[in-house]
Design a protein around this motif. Structure first.
Motif, PDB file in Angstrom:
ATOM      1  N   TRP A  84      -2.400  11.612   3.909  1.00  0.00           N
ATOM      2  CA  TRP A  84      -2.270  11.764   5.141  1.00  0.00           C
ATOM      3  C   TRP A  84      -1.273  13.065   5.435  1.00  0.00           C
ATOM      4  O   TRP A  84      -1.501  13.929   6.472  1.00  0.00           O
ATOM      5  CB  TRP A  84      -1.775  10.535   5.878  1.00  0.00           C
ATOM      6  N   ALA A  85      -0.509  13.199   4.519  1.00  0.00           N
ATOM      7  CA  ALA A  85       0.754  14.493   4.680  1.00  0.00           C
ATOM      8  C   ALA A  85       0.234  15.737   4.852  1.00  0.00           C
ATOM      9  O   ALA A  85       0.775  16.528   5.355  1.00  0.00           O
ATOM     10  CB  ALA A  85       1.643  14.167   3.829  1.00  0.00           C
ATOM     11  N   ALA A  86      -0.971  16.134   4.180  1.00  0.00           N
ATOM     12  CA  ALA A  86      -1.670  17.271   3.978  1.00  0.00           C
ATOM     13  C   ALA A  86      -2.317  17.654   5.585  1.00  0.00           C
ATOM     14  O   ALA A  86      -2.703  18.787   5.738  1.00  0.00           O
ATOM     15  CB  ALA A  86      -2.513  17.290   3.065  1.00  0.00           C
ATOM     16  N   LEU A 130      -2.923  -2.299  10.009  1.00  0.00           N
ATOM     17  CA  LEU A 130      -3.806  -2.300   8.685  1.00  0.00           C
ATOM     18  C   LEU A 130      -4.143  -0.833   8.429  1.00  0.00           C
ATOM     19  O   LEU A 130      -4.893  -0.453   9.150  1.00  0.00           O
ATOM     20  CB  LEU A 130      -4.861  -3.005   8.870  1.00  0.00           C
ATOM     21  N   ALA A 131      -3.639  -0.084   7.612  1.00  0.00           N
ATOM     22  CA  ALA A 131      -4.247   1.245   7.205  1.00  0.00           C
ATOM     23  C   ALA A 131      -5.038   1.204   5.759  1.00  0.00           C
ATOM     24  O   ALA A 131      -5.979   0.263   5.879  1.00  0.00           O
ATOM     25  CB  ALA A 131      -3.017   2.216   6.905  1.00  0.00           C
ATOM     26  N   SER A 132      -5.044   2.033   5.059  1.00  0.00           N
ATOM     27  CA  SER A 132      -5.687   1.873   3.798  1.00  0.00           C
ATOM     28  C   SER A 132      -5.312   2.911   2.874  1.00  0.00           C
ATOM     29  O   SER A 132      -4.770   3.776   3.159  1.00  0.00           O
ATOM     30  CB  SER A 132      -7.256   2.152   4.111  1.00  0.00           C
ATOM     31  N   ASN A 133      -5.614   2.525   1.485  1.00  0.00           N
ATOM     32  CA  ASN A 133      -5.041   3.815   0.516  1.00  0.00           C
ATOM     33  C   ASN A 133      -5.895   4.874   0.446  1.00  0.00           C
ATOM     34  O   ASN A 133      -5.646   5.963  -0.157  1.00  0.00           O
ATOM     35  CB  ASN A 133      -4.799   3.079  -0.820  1.00  0.00           C
ATOM     36  N   SER A 191      -9.071   8.074  10.454  1.00  0.00           N
ATOM     37  CA  SER A 191      -8.432   7.060  11.181  1.00  0.00           C
ATOM     38  C   SER A 191      -7.422   6.276  10.679  1.00  0.00           C
ATOM     39  O   SER A 191      -6.526   6.052  11.157  1.00  0.00           O
ATOM     40  CB  SER A 191      -9.760   5.858  11.793  1.00  0.00           C
ATOM     41  N   LYS A 192      -7.583   6.261   9.336  1.00  0.00           N
ATOM     42  CA  LYS A 192      -6.355   5.380   8.761  1.00  0.00           C
ATOM     43  C   LYS A 192      -5.084   6.397   8.450  1.00  0.00           C
ATOM     44  O   LYS A 192      -4.104   6.097   8.445  1.00  0.00           O
ATOM     45  CB  LYS A 192      -6.838   4.976   7.435  1.00  0.00           C
TER      46      LYS A 192
END
Ligand code: NAI
Length: 255
Positions: A121-123, A113-116, A158-159
């Motif tokens: 994240w890629a940055a 379970l991540a989150s929008n 964290s996500k």
């Protein structure tokens, strides 16, 4: 039948995921710090550290030496202390997955379970990889304790780690076990009020009104179940947004 391990199974999305797998006839082993009254096949564990997760994995193995799927749903909101946020959402999740991967049957699947809120994240890949490079919890936490960008935005960080981790674990398990993540927007669970406190009530309520409501826990659980199913057999190392279109809205508005 299949055997599925679901963390966070005592509440919210985890409880809905456990129920959805059970309806399909799977044996579900719940893992949570809280144990629902009368629950069978349940492991009480503190997943906020690698040690706690390793102990949980031992108990799971005693109940089921071989499992088919692992759904890592347990998580805490950013209103918790930052060490707890990184402990439960990243370090415990990683340790439980690493400990249980050898027990997962070939063709099995892991879903995190991540989150929008982690869409950016890629940055930040170098920072995320630096944190994840520490195998030891204390060293990982010490590496970010003076970084206010991380400690002040521990939930998002964290996500974002979860997104990177899912891909790293997928890459390490190619051809054997698939690993994917799911990224919801607001979901009506007991921690939605904490998200309002953490991200701003207006922002969260604005998002909810844009999509005509918050997601039900079942709407997220259904996607977790799909990602574990044979229908998703070629989906690996992916993140699936389950946010009613919020991410699409933000991307389009930002243009
Ligand atoms: P919830 O609070 O209803 O469920 C979380 C579960 O995790 C609880 O049963 C709790 O006891 C367990 N847990 C927390 N810390 C633990 C620990 N140290 N050891 C063992 N178990 C522990 O919350 P919800 O909403 O169902 O959250 C599930 C996941 O979904 C979390 O990872 C959360 O970050 C994520 N999420 C939730 C959203 C929402 O709006 N509710 C939005 C996006 C992601």
């Amino acid at each position: 039948g299949r055997t599925v391990v679901v963390t966070g199974a005592a509440s919210g999305i985890g409880a809905a995921t456990a129920a959805a797998f059970a309806r399909l006839g799977a044996r579900v082993i719940g893992v949570d710090r809280n144990v629902p009254d009368g629950a069978r096949d349940f492991v009480r564990a503190d997943l906020s550290s690698s040690a706690g997760a390793a102990a949980a994995a031992e108990e799971v193995r005693a109940l089921a030496p071989r499992i088919d799927h692992l759904a890592n749903i347990a998580g805490v909101p950013g209103t918790a202390p930052w060490r707890t946020v990184l402990g439960v959402n990243v370090l415990g999740l990683r340790a439980l997955t690493d400990a249980l991967l050898p027990s997962i049957a070939e063709g099995g699947a892991v879903v995190h379970l991540a989150s929008n809120v982690a869409d950016g994240w890629a940055a930040r890949v170098p920072q995320l990889r630096a944190f994840l490079s520490h195998a030891d919890d204390a060293e990982a936490l010490a590496s970010v304790e003076d970084d206010a960008e991380v400690t002040g935005n521990s939930y998002r960080f964290s996500k974002e780690c979860v997104r990177v981790l899912a891909q790293a674990q997928a890459a390490a398990s190619l051809g054997r076990v698939r690993v994917n993540s799911v990224s919801p927007g607001p979901v009506s669970t007991p921690i939605l009020d904490d998200f309002k406190r953490d991200h701003g009530t207006d922002k969260v309520e604005g998002a909810i009104s844009l999509t005509g409501g918050a997601a039900t826990p079942e709407a997220v659980a259904d996607v977790v179940v799909f990602l574990a199913s044979d229908g998703a057999r070629w989906v690996n190392g992916s993140d699936v947004r389950v946010d009613g279109g919020l991410g699409a809205h933000r991307f389009t508005e930002a243009a």
